[in-house]
Motif scaffolding. Structure first.
Motif, PDB file in Angstrom:
ATOM      1  N   GLN B   9      37.125  47.331  28.992  1.00 56.45           N
ATOM      2  CA  GLN B   9      36.127  47.420  30.049  1.00 56.45           C
ATOM      3  C   GLN B   9      35.594  46.035  30.407  1.00 56.45           C
ATOM      4  OE1 GLN B   9      35.074  50.512  31.486  1.00 56.45           O
ATOM      5  NE2 GLN B   9      34.570  48.885  32.905  1.00 56.45           N
ATOM      6  N   GLN B  10      35.261  45.271  29.357  1.00 54.78           N
ATOM      7  CA  GLN B  10      34.709  43.942  29.603  1.00 54.78           C
ATOM      8  C   GLN B  10      35.751  43.007  30.198  1.00 54.78           C
ATOM      9  OE1 GLN B  10      31.718  43.761  29.663  1.00 54.78           O
ATOM     10  NE2 GLN B  10      31.197  45.559  28.447  1.00 54.78           N
ATOM     11  N   LEU B  11      37.003  43.228  29.809  1.00 54.46           N
ATOM     12  CA  LEU B  11      38.069  42.412  30.382  1.00 54.46           C
ATOM     13  C   LEU B  11      38.125  42.577  31.897  1.00 54.46           C
ATOM     14  CD1 LEU B  11      41.147  42.593  27.991  1.00 54.46           C
ATOM     15  CD2 LEU B  11      39.895  40.580  28.736  1.00 54.46           C
ATOM     16  N   VAL B  12      38.005  43.825  32.340  1.00 50.02           N
ATOM     17  CA  VAL B  12      38.037  44.077  33.779  1.00 50.02           C
ATOM     18  C   VAL B  12      36.843  43.423  34.462  1.00 50.02           C
ATOM     19  CG1 VAL B  12      37.878  45.852  35.540  1.00 50.02           C
ATOM     20  CG2 VAL B  12      39.363  46.181  33.589  1.00 50.02           C
ATOM     21  N   ASN B  13      35.646  43.577  33.845  1.00 49.47           N
ATOM     22  CA  ASN B  13      34.466  42.937  34.425  1.00 49.47           C
ATOM     23  C   ASN B  13      34.641  41.420  34.486  1.00 49.47           C
ATOM     24  OD1 ASN B  13      33.392  45.476  34.434  1.00 49.47           O
ATOM     25  ND2 ASN B  13      32.102  45.167  32.631  1.00 49.47           N
ATOM     26  N   GLY B  14      35.171  40.872  33.413  1.00 48.26           N
ATOM     27  CA  GLY B  14      35.373  39.432  33.350  1.00 48.26           C
ATOM     28  C   GLY B  14      36.381  38.949  34.373  1.00 48.26           C
ATOM     29  N   LEU B  15      37.398  39.757  34.564  1.00 53.17           N
ATOM     30  CA  LEU B  15      38.433  39.410  35.536  1.00 53.17           C
ATOM     31  C   LEU B  15      37.855  39.350  36.947  1.00 53.17           C
ATOM     32  CD1 LEU B  15      41.254  38.908  34.575  1.00 53.17           C
ATOM     33  CD2 LEU B  15      41.927  41.160  35.384  1.00 53.17           C
ATOM     34  N   ALA B  16      36.990  40.317  37.259  1.00 52.27           N
ATOM     35  CA  ALA B  16      36.382  40.345  38.590  1.00 52.27           C
ATOM     36  C   ALA B  16      35.498  39.121  38.796  1.00 52.27           C
ATOM     37  CB  ALA B  16      35.566  41.626  38.764  1.00 52.27           C
ATOM     38  N   LEU B  17      34.661  38.821  37.815  1.00 54.09           N
ATOM     39  CA  LEU B  17      33.789  37.660  37.912  1.00 54.09           C
ATOM     40  C   LEU B  17      34.610  36.375  37.938  1.00 54.09           C
ATOM     41  CD1 LEU B  17      30.819  36.745  37.891  1.00 54.09           C
ATOM     42  CD2 LEU B  17      30.989  36.574  35.400  1.00 54.09           C
ATOM     43  N   GLY B  18      35.607  36.328  37.067  1.00 51.58           N
ATOM     44  CA  GLY B  18      36.460  35.146  36.977  1.00 51.58           C
ATOM     45  C   GLY B  18      37.211  34.876  38.265  1.00 51.58           C
ATOM     46  N   SER B  19      37.618  35.942  38.979  1.00 54.37           N
ATOM     47  CA  SER B  19      38.326  35.760  40.254  1.00 54.37           C
ATOM     48  C   SER B  19      37.443  35.012  41.240  1.00 54.37           C
ATOM     49  CB  SER B  19      38.692  37.100  40.869  1.00 54.37           C
ATOM     50  OG  SER B  19      39.410  37.868  39.965  1.00 54.37           O
ATOM     51  N   ILE B  20      36.141  35.352  41.207  1.00 51.60           N
ATOM     52  CA  ILE B  20      35.220  34.676  42.124  1.00 51.60           C
ATOM     53  C   ILE B  20      35.118  33.193  41.771  1.00 51.60           C
ATOM     54  CG2 ILE B  20      32.792  34.546  42.816  1.00 51.60           C
ATOM     55  CD1 ILE B  20      32.755  37.624  42.563  1.00 51.60           C
ATOM     56  N   TYR B  21      34.951  32.896  40.491  1.00 51.38           N
ATOM     57  CA  TYR B  21      34.902  31.489  40.082  1.00 51.38           C
ATOM     58  C   TYR B  21      36.209  30.772  40.431  1.00 51.38           C
ATOM     59  CZ  TYR B  21      30.787  32.700  37.282  1.00 51.38           C
ATOM     60  OH  TYR B  21      29.568  33.123  36.867  1.00 51.38           O
ATOM     61  N   ALA B  22      37.313  31.456  40.202  1.00 49.83           N
ATOM     62  CA  ALA B  22      38.610  30.817  40.442  1.00 49.83           C
ATOM     63  C   ALA B  22      38.758  30.423  41.907  1.00 49.83           C
ATOM     64  CB  ALA B  22      39.741  31.750  40.027  1.00 49.83           C
ATOM     65  N   LEU B  23      38.294  31.302  42.819  1.00 53.32           N
ATOM     66  CA  LEU B  23      38.424  30.988  44.246  1.00 53.32           C
ATOM     67  C   LEU B  23      37.642  29.727  44.593  1.00 53.32           C
ATOM     68  CD1 LEU B  23      38.215  34.476  45.996  1.00 53.32           C
ATOM     69  CD2 LEU B  23      40.208  33.002  45.763  1.00 53.32           C
ATOM     70  N   PRO B 219      19.609  31.903  48.953  1.00 53.11           N
ATOM     71  CA  PRO B 219      20.047  30.549  49.329  1.00 53.11           C
ATOM     72  C   PRO B 219      20.454  29.658  48.161  1.00 53.11           C
ATOM     73  CG  PRO B 219      18.003  31.115  50.439  1.00 53.11           C
ATOM     74  CD  PRO B 219      18.257  32.194  49.456  1.00 53.11           C
ATOM     75  N   TYR B 220      19.996  29.973  46.940  1.00 51.05           N
ATOM     76  CA  TYR B 220      20.334  29.094  45.817  1.00 51.05           C
ATOM     77  C   TYR B 220      21.432  29.669  44.926  1.00 51.05           C
ATOM     78  CZ  TYR B 220      16.338  26.480  47.368  1.00 51.05           C
ATOM     79  OH  TYR B 220      15.489  25.748  48.137  1.00 51.05           O
ATOM     80  N   MET B 221      22.065  30.736  45.409  1.00 48.38           N
ATOM     81  CA  MET B 221      23.101  31.360  44.589  1.00 48.38           C
ATOM     82  C   MET B 221      24.303  30.436  44.374  1.00 48.38           C
ATOM     83  SD  MET B 221      24.621  34.004  47.440  1.00 48.38           S
ATOM     84  CE  MET B 221      26.096  34.603  46.649  1.00 48.38           C
ATOM     85  N   GLY B 222      24.429  29.440  45.268  1.00 43.86           N
ATOM     86  CA  GLY B 222      25.607  28.578  45.188  1.00 43.86           C
ATOM     87  C   GLY B 222      25.544  27.562  44.074  1.00 43.86           C
ATOM     88  N   LEU B 223      24.335  27.217  43.665  1.00 44.02           N
ATOM     89  CA  LEU B 223      24.187  26.137  42.696  1.00 44.02           C
ATOM     90  C   LEU B 223      24.906  26.458  41.393  1.00 44.02           C
ATOM     91  CD1 LEU B 223      22.897  23.420  42.067  1.00 44.02           C
ATOM     92  CD2 LEU B 223      20.923  24.668  41.185  1.00 44.02           C
ATOM     93  N   LEU B 224      24.516  27.577  40.795  1.00 43.97           N
ATOM     94  CA  LEU B 224      25.084  27.935  39.502  1.00 43.97           C
ATOM     95  C   LEU B 224      26.566  28.302  39.633  1.00 43.97           C
ATOM     96  CD1 LEU B 224      23.781  27.797  36.856  1.00 43.97           C
ATOM     97  CD2 LEU B 224      23.225  30.221  36.971  1.00 43.97           C
ATOM     98  N   ALA B 225      26.876  29.080  40.663  1.00 42.08           N
ATOM     99  CA  ALA B 225      28.271  29.483  40.850  1.00 42.08           C
ATOM    100  C   ALA B 225      29.152  28.255  41.049  1.00 42.08           C
ATOM    101  CB  ALA B 225      28.383  30.422  42.045  1.00 42.08           C
ATOM    102  N   GLY B 226      28.638  27.298  41.838  1.00 43.78           N
ATOM    103  CA  GLY B 226      29.414  26.095  42.107  1.00 43.78           C
ATOM    104  C   GLY B 226      29.643  25.283  40.843  1.00 43.78           C
ATOM    105  N   LEU B 227      28.601  25.153  40.034  1.00 43.10           N
ATOM    106  CA  LEU B 227      28.742  24.364  38.803  1.00 43.10           C
ATOM    107  C   LEU B 227      29.688  25.048  37.824  1.00 43.10           C
ATOM    108  CD1 LEU B 227      25.102  23.067  38.235  1.00 43.10           C
ATOM    109  CD2 LEU B 227      27.117  21.756  38.904  1.00 43.10           C
ATOM    110  N   LYS B 228      29.599  26.377  37.753  1.00 40.77           N
ATOM    111  CA  LYS B 228      30.510  27.085  36.847  1.00 40.77           C
ATOM    112  C   LYS B 228      31.954  26.951  37.324  1.00 40.77           C
ATOM    113  CE  LYS B 228      27.248  30.530  35.200  1.00 40.77           C
ATOM    114  NZ  LYS B 228      26.834  31.927  35.374  1.00 40.77           N
TER     115      LYS B 228
END
Lengths: 260, 295
Positions: B9-23, B219-228
């Motif tokens: 279950q967590q793998l799937v959640n991680g994959l979804a989140l990770g796809s966003i970071y990867a893009l 408006p500040y959602m990009g900061l953390l996502a961008g750094l990650k």
């Protein structure tokens, strides 16, 4: 008929005049060599022709069209390609991709073409591939297509540079010290190769230090010393020219070589 | 086996989140590969993409694909404009100047969004009904399927573009020797623009996906996502496209697994811990080359 014309070309870098009022014509279909001692400005001449540098004074034109202020990436499209003194291949790309880059100036390329004109792009890509393979065959490299460029031997890398320069069917090919680092046998092969390229209708302008090669293949030789053209003529004429002998060997008299 | 199931279950959640970071990480890595600068504004481009998707979604006439395409297009244009205005004039100056300019752009974009849309977190309208598929005890939501699917599709087309198209080949050549490429007839400025367009478009698409997934846009959602995502790009080996994909997935998975083992307060710290460890022990990253400067 003159293909490339340098008309009173001068370039200064601060106080240094690297190329000084050079007038030179390269005729259609000939092999012309530019020689001169180290630091004479030979490479600068190539950089001027390829628009990496802009002349401070004077004009350069290809078949009547001025090359001054044309951006470097348009030079290949206009029909001038070159090789480099020190090999500058895209070492992490395959041999085939290296040659295909050489054909970049032909046809269109872009993000939108890639996605919107898929059939057209495919056809174009197939054409490029065909040309690239022909160029590789011409230089005996066809069996190495899939190798990475960095894995080729030194002589092969030199030939690959020439293939990359030939694939866009240039009018004028600039060879910057093509024999550098080659052994005598490789040089003989290279001379043969240069003649074959010329026989396909491409004019050749080369800078070279190896006198045997220069005297062997050039129809005309121009001699540059301290940025000035000091002699021009057939190999025989240049060989016996006093100014040339002096530039290479000195006059035997004490004379300050520092220009003021 | 509940543990195994939970892990899946967590793998799937991680994959979804990770796809966003990867893009997002792809943008960092591509730009670095070609001009050797870190465009720290990608996080804010991601945020812009989320807002663009939000505005489009609110018009009611738009389905998820149109919102996605529209936001991608808008951020592509944004990326090209940013490069023209803020980076190109600094191309010949030190890398530090361009980096500082990038930080400036990123503050500018988030402040601009605060001004235009206000500082509050907004929900994302439902573009399509979320459904949950159950396979045994293991669940996957349709949102997750869409995110992983869209991200996978985008990465596949990027790979095909870079490997087989003429422009992609020119990009690879530019990454190695710009001057030589330009003598072959490659227009360097054009290649750089295309690189920015692609990187920004991917970040914009990621923004819409994140908006849908978390149902929150601010408006500040990009900061953390961008750094990650930057950490992901470094982990994968900056300059390497497959590296950025792998790095993104690894960062996403680590974050989710950290939450699973009850370390959720530290969830944002994982990416940066990884970043520090990579820089200390393997600065070239997973797919990066050792001494070579860039791909």
């Amino acid at each position: 008929m003159s293909l490339l014309t340098l008309d009173n070309v001068t370039i200064r870098f601060g106080g240094l005049t690297a190329v000084d009022t050079v007038n030179l014509e390269i005729n259609q279909g000939e092999i012309l060599a530019l020689i001169g001692p180290n630091g004479a400005g030979k490479s600068t001449v190539f950089n001027l022709i390829t628009s990496i540098y802009q002349p401070t004074e004077g004009t350069i034109s290809l078949a009547g069209k001025s090359l001054v202020r044309i951006p470097t990436h348009k030079i290949a499209e206009m029909g001038i390609t070159r090789t480099f003194q020190t090999i500058r291949l895209f070492s992490e790309l395959s041999v085939l991709d290296n040659v295909k880059i050489g054909a970049h100036c032909r046809g269109k390329a872009g993000l939108f073409q890639a996605f919107t004109r898929l059939p057209g792009m495919k056809r174009e890509e197939a054409e490029i591939e065909e040309k690239a393979i022909k160029a590789l065959e011409f230089l005996d490299l066809a069996t190495k297509c899939e190798e990475m460029a960095k894995n080729l031997s030194y002589g092969e890398q030199r030939r690959l540079e020439i293939a990359r320069a030939l694939v866009s069917k240039p009018k004028l090919l600039l060879l910057d010290e093509p024999a550098a680092g080659m052994n005598p046998q490789e040089k003989v092969v290279l001379m043969e190769m240069i003649r074959r390229i010329r026989d396909t209708g491409i004019t050749i302008f080369l800078v070279e230090h190896d006198m045997k090669l220069v005297m062997g293949i050039s129809e005309r030789i121009a001699v540059l010393d301290y940025g000035k053209l000091i002699a021009e003529g057939t190999p025989l004429e240049v060989r016996s020219n006093n100014a040339v002998i002096e530039a290479y060997l000195g006059s035997g008299k004490f004379k300050s070589r520092i220009r003021r | 086996m509940p543990i195994l199931n939970n892990l899946m279950q967590q793998l799937v959640n991680g994959l979804a989140l990770g796809s966003i970071y990867a893009l997002i990480a792809l943008g960092y890595t591509m730009v670095y590969g070609i001009i050797g600068m870190i465009n720290f504004a990608y996080g804010e481009i991601f945020m812009f993409g989320a807002y663009a998707g939000l505005v489009l979604a609110l018009t009611n006439y738009v389905n998820v694909y149109v919102a996605l395409l529209g936001a991608t297009f808008i951020t592509m244009v944004l990326g090209v404009v940013i490069e023209r205005v803020a980076y190109r004039p600094l191309r010949r100056s030190s890398r530090l100047s361009a980096l500082i300019s990038a930080i400036g752009v990123s503050f500018f974009l988030s402040s601009l969004m605060v001004r235009v849309k206000g500082p509050n977190t907004r929900g994302f309208p439902t573009l399509f009904e979320n459904r949950i598929f159950e396979i045994g005890d293991f669940q996957i939501t349709i949102y997750q399927i869409v995110i992983i699917g869209v991200a996978g599709l985008l990465m596949l087309s990027l790979h095909l573009f870079v490997t087989y198209s003429k422009m992609g080949r020119a990009m690879r050549a530019c990454a190695q020797d710009q001057d030589a490429a330009s003598l072959m007839g490659v227009n360097i400025d054009r290649v750089i623009s295309v690189t920015f367009a692609i990187g920004s478009g991917l970040a914009g698409a990621a923004g819409v996906l994140a908006g849908i997934y978390f149902n929150a846009v601010q408006p500040y959602m990009g900061l953390l996502a961008g750094l990650k995502a930057f950490a992901a790009a470094v982990l994968g080996g900056i300059g390497s496209i497959p590296g950025a994909m792998i790095g993104g997935l690894v960062i996403g998975l680590t974050e989710i697994l950290g939450v699973t083992v009850n370390l959720s307060e530290y969830k944002d710290a994982f990416a940066f811990a990884i970043l520090i460890l990579v820089l200390l022990f393997k600065p070239s990253g997973i797919m990066g080359r050792k001494a070579n400067k860039k791909v």
